[in-house]
Every structure is written in C-alpha cells, then in structure tokens.
Design an enzyme around this catalytic site. Sequence first.
Site, PDB file in Angstrom:
ATOM      1  N   GLU A 180      27.638   3.817  -6.004  1.00 33.81           N
ATOM      2  CA  GLU A 180      26.362   4.402  -6.404  1.00 33.81           C
ATOM      3  C   GLU A 180      25.412   4.390  -5.215  1.00 33.81           C
ATOM      4  O   GLU A 180      25.438   3.478  -4.392  1.00 33.81           O
ATOM      5  CB  GLU A 180      25.749   3.619  -7.567  1.00 33.81           C
ATOM      6  CG  GLU A 180      26.490   3.837  -8.867  1.00 33.81           C
ATOM      7  CD  GLU A 180      25.811   3.166 -10.052  1.00 33.81           C
ATOM      8  OE1 GLU A 180      24.926   2.312  -9.827  1.00 33.81           O
ATOM      9  OE2 GLU A 180      26.171   3.483 -11.195  1.00 33.81           O
TER      10      GLU A 180
ATOM     11  N   SER B 149      23.276   5.956  -9.393  1.00 32.22           N
ATOM     12  CA  SER B 149      22.892   5.113 -10.514  1.00 32.22           C
ATOM     13  C   SER B 149      22.154   5.957 -11.537  1.00 32.22           C
ATOM     14  O   SER B 149      21.504   6.947 -11.199  1.00 32.22           O
ATOM     15  CB  SER B 149      21.984   3.986 -10.013  1.00 32.22           C
ATOM     16  OG  SER B 149      21.263   3.408 -11.074  1.00 32.22           O
TER      17      SER B 149
ATOM     18  N   ASP C  45      26.266  -3.487 -12.132  1.00 36.27           N
ATOM     19  CA  ASP C  45      26.085  -2.557 -11.019  1.00 36.27           C
ATOM     20  C   ASP C  45      24.833  -2.871 -10.206  1.00 36.27           C
ATOM     21  O   ASP C  45      24.813  -2.675  -8.989  1.00 36.27           O
ATOM     22  CB  ASP C  45      26.000  -1.118 -11.543  1.00 36.27           C
ATOM     23  CG  ASP C  45      27.375  -0.546 -11.846  1.00 36.27           C
ATOM     24  OD1 ASP C  45      28.282  -1.344 -12.148  1.00 36.27           O
ATOM     25  OD2 ASP C  45      27.538   0.678 -11.788  1.00 36.27           O
TER      26      ASP C  45
ATOM     27  N   LYS D 182      30.172   0.197 -16.762  1.00 41.25           N
ATOM     28  CA  LYS D 182      31.594   0.565 -16.783  1.00 41.25           C
ATOM     29  C   LYS D 182      32.323  -0.028 -17.975  1.00 41.25           C
ATOM     30  O   LYS D 182      33.487   0.295 -18.204  1.00 41.25           O
ATOM     31  CB  LYS D 182      32.284   0.111 -15.487  1.00 41.25           C
ATOM     32  CG  LYS D 182      31.628   0.622 -14.229  1.00 41.25           C
ATOM     33  CD  LYS D 182      31.460   2.136 -14.244  1.00 41.25           C
ATOM     34  CE  LYS D 182      30.580   2.625 -13.122  1.00 41.25           C
ATOM     35  NZ  LYS D 182      29.199   2.133 -13.147  1.00 41.25           N
TER      36      LYS D 182
END
Length: 619
Positions: free
Chosen positions: A494, A520, A81, A124
């Site tokens: 995010e 986040s 991410d 994830k």
Amino acid sequence: MPKLRSATSTEGRNMAGARALWRATGMKDNDFGKPIIAIANSYTQFVPGHVHLKDMGDLVASAIAEAGGISKEFNTIAVDDGIAMGHGGMLYSLPSRELIADSVEYMVNAHCADALVCISNCDKITPGMLMAALRLNIPVVFVSGGPMEAGKTKLSDKIIKLDLVDAMVAAADSSVSEEDSAKIERSACPTCGSCSGMFTANSMNCLTEALGLSLPGNGSMLATHSDRRELFLEAGRRVMALTKRYYHDDDETALPRNIASFKAFENATALDIAMGGSSNTVLHLLAAAQEAEVDFTMADIDRISRKVPHLCKVAPSTPKYHMEDVHRAGGVMSILGELDRADLLHTDVPHVAADSGENLSHVLARYDLVQTQDENVRRFFSAGPAGIPTTKAFSQSCRWPSVDDDRQNGCIRSREFAFSQEGGLAVLSGNIAPKGCIVKTAGVDEDNLTFVGRARVYESQDDAVAGILGGEVVAGDVVVIRYEGPKGGPGMQEMLYPTSYLKSRGLGAQCALITDGRFSGGTSGLSIGHVSPEAASGGAIALIEQGDEIVIDIPARTIVLNVSDSELEARRQAMDAKGVLGWKPLNRQRYVSLALKAYALLATSADMGAVRDRTLLEG
C-alpha cells in the site's frame, strides 16, 4: 438430502479413534450426529480491529449450542496494515490473505466441519475468509468485530473528528506543532475496532452484507456498542438455520456460492461505488469471484462504475462523516435501498438474513430506514459512540437522539441528491494500463478529474518517499512507483505514506500518483493503483521514462503515456534485450524471504485479483 460432512469422522466403528479424540475436546455421546460448526476467529493483540474478539467465539458458540449444534473454534493470523505500513512488513500484508484462505480451508476440510462462522474485521482477514468460504461452499455467516469510534480532539477551540490518516499527515507536516501532532496521534484511534473511515476493513465488512453473507449492521455497528452483541448471537442462530436448510431440506440456496452469485457481485460492486469504498475492494472482489467460480471481471466493475452515483461520502473523502454516521443513517441496507429505488440493485437474490423462501427485497423491507415501519430497527440504527477510549467490546450503550433519514443533505443520499452522479470508484485504461487500473474518485478533487503532468519515476515506495520528502517532487508531477505489484514487490504494498506525504507538503491536489502497487483505504487524492499488467510481468508502466507526459482523464476513463506506439515498442524491445535483468527494478536493495518468493512465483496481476495463477498449478 446431503449427508453431514462431519459424519465422515463421527460415524462407524472405523472412526472410533476419531471419536475418542472428539471426546477429548468435550463432546459427549449425544453430541455425535449433531452438525459441527467451525468458528474461524481472528483474535490477536496486535490489531485494534481484533483485540476485542477473544470472547466473540463463545457468544457464537452459545447460540449454536442452543440451536442444537456443536461448535469448534480456531484462529487465523491477522496483519495490521497500519502497523505494517511504511517498512518491510507491508510486503506481508496481501500475501497473508492467501494464507488465511488456505488455513481456513485446511482446518474446515481436515476436520470435516459442516458449516462455518467467520469472525473477521480488518483488511486482509475478511477477504481471506471470504475466499475460503466460497472455495469450501458450505453454509456460512460472516460477523465482524465492527468499526472503531471516530477520534475527536479540540484544536483551535474547535472539536474535530479524526482517524489514522490525520495522525500520519499531521506528523509529516512541519507547520503542525509537536503539541498538536501529539494531540491528534493520541486521539485518532480511541477504541477497539477497524479504523473509523471507509477504509478497506469497513468497506469489505459492508460488502459482505451486499453479497448476502452477513447480517444487517455488520459493516456499520460500532465495535464498542452493546447492540453489536446481538449480531454475534444471531450469526450463531442463522448459521444453524442455514445448516438445517441445506442438510435437512436439501435447499442449496443456503450455500454461499448460490448466495454470492453474479448478481450479488454486481450488488456488492454497486454498493462499493455508491459509498466510495476502498480501491482494495476491487482486488478482493475479483479474487472472491474466482473462488466462487463466478465470471466477474474488471470489465463488469467498469460497466457498473459508469452508471452508479456517489450516494454516501465518508472519511477519508470528507472529514464530516465516519462509520458511526453511516450507521446512524441506516447503514448498508439503507444505501442498498437507495440503489434499489434508482433501479441499480438486484433484490431477487438470497441473503443470510432472509428466511427460507425470502430474498434481499424482504431484508430491505425490514431494515431500510426509508421503508421500515419497525421502531426496533430505527432504535438499532440509533446506536452511537460514547467517546470513551477502550479496548472492550459492548462497553457502552449510547444512542443518537434520532436517526439520520435525511436523503437530501444527510450522510446517505438519494440518487436525486447524490454527492455526485459519478460513482466513488472508476476503472481507467490506456497504453500504461491495457488491462486496467483503479482510482478512488470519491477522494479526487473536481479540478483534478483531468490531469496532465510529467513523470517522476521511482523503482520503489521507499525511493518515492525520499523523493517527496526531499523536494524532488514538485507541482505538476505524476509520481510513478513501479515494481511494487503482487509479483514485483512482492506483495503489492500500500502507498499510504507517499500520498500522505504529498498532502503534508501541500501537493495533494497538485500531483498525481500511479503505481502497480495499491493504496490504503485511507488514501485520497489523484491516486491510481492496480496498474495491470504490473511492471514485473512486462507491463508498460516499466517503460515510462523521467519527464514523459502522462494524461489522466477520469471522465473518459483513460490513462495515457503520451509517446508514440513505435517509441513504446522500441522501449519494450530494449527491455526484453536485457534478458534476466529486464523487467526488474534498477539497483533496488530489498530482502525478500523464501515465503514471499513463493508467493511471487504464483501471483497474478491486480486485474485478476492478485490470486495464484491457476494455469501454473493445473498442469
């Protein structure tokens, strides 16, 4: 007694072809009839939390073989991410959760595996594997790659601890010199492992302990420490014990749906709120509960959030403590121990670390620092950082001189000495979010628990970033970023860059931010996400206009657009009148691939965990 699932492909003359293929993978005559344990690894060179996982499957496999099983390893994808953030790559992050869940299901069911070990780590990947494990409902143990060490650097003759967010904020702050910004960047992420604060990855790995599906220390033991090696070996031994309990002893308490029960989800939520975990965990817990067919909803999270205190404060909510400090204080088991003493925990639930006939209370007796008399356990929690940059697992064996069992002033507190009697997460609702939204209260300044401001509305994260950096956003604004939900983004991006840039411009405590996207785990400040329903699904966040007054009251758990019901209804009718152009962002230029369109077609809002809408699939 249940029959081994693998017998489908290993027994009988009609399976001669399948056995021939199994032999080509290395199986011998005496291997047929042994349980086949799938190892779902997520090694990749793209992600620091996964770069060291290449050989972890072999460790698990060795323990499985020693216990009389056969292991077969496969890999899943893993999106970072942090690297995907701030550009179109972030559209793919949340949808990757569903791909991971599906891919694990596909591999395990296609090959009739009997049990599963999930080697995960980052944002994830753990949730995706968790969804798959609960969907499959075969014996499972989770073991993650572990957190990275906190970064450390010397600025102004002072050693400070760092993480990824510090690097982002410093780079966007014009008052920070190029030299200092470069120092922070080079020091922020020194080792392999998931980012060092209580961000989404570490939050989820901690929650697997509370759900009962991973071993003590899974969420807190550093990736670099040699003691973590034993967790992988024990995962192999434990999954074999669970497999024998289910297939040989017909003990259904060995199955994940019986371990991760409604009570276990309450425990995980209590832990999440007590440790101020990432708001993303709410999304993933709701999704996992649906896979487990557990009726656990946003209302349950709201109920629990109103009574659980904030017992453990970790970066990004404070620069003082990182995951290495949580481990020193006894990790998840010690937080659960404090919740138990506060009468906020169910201990009569199964756990993969419990032996047959035992439950969570027995695990806490062994691993909670306040309860345990075992010096080996205290030594286990003394494992600390080395401060040496590396991408290698188990590369150091440093120890703290003592554990942190100070429950008055330490990293983990008792209820009496809690950081606050209000927990670290809260569910708000009101006419903007009738189905709820989430705020990480652990990161909110006390002076901002109530906030009244003017709406500054943006139709995308990109526009919001431009507005913040361009000076459009001023003190007293409520930044509204909409059409970034699961369906509207698509992918529910995010919003770490907008919140980081607000901080870098000195507006972190003077503005609020609300979105149907998410944040986040590195986010702090008055950041409210998961607004449900989302704008693209007819949510009221789409009806906010520039300059509208928004009232946020965290103690009262409300978020209200200060316009009359009749005015809001008139705006809704005007939006509906636009037909196919209604409930869509104005003038947003964004390429959406076929894969993302397919995800958006079935996506639900955040209050449902952003999972697929099953009503569209069941006919």
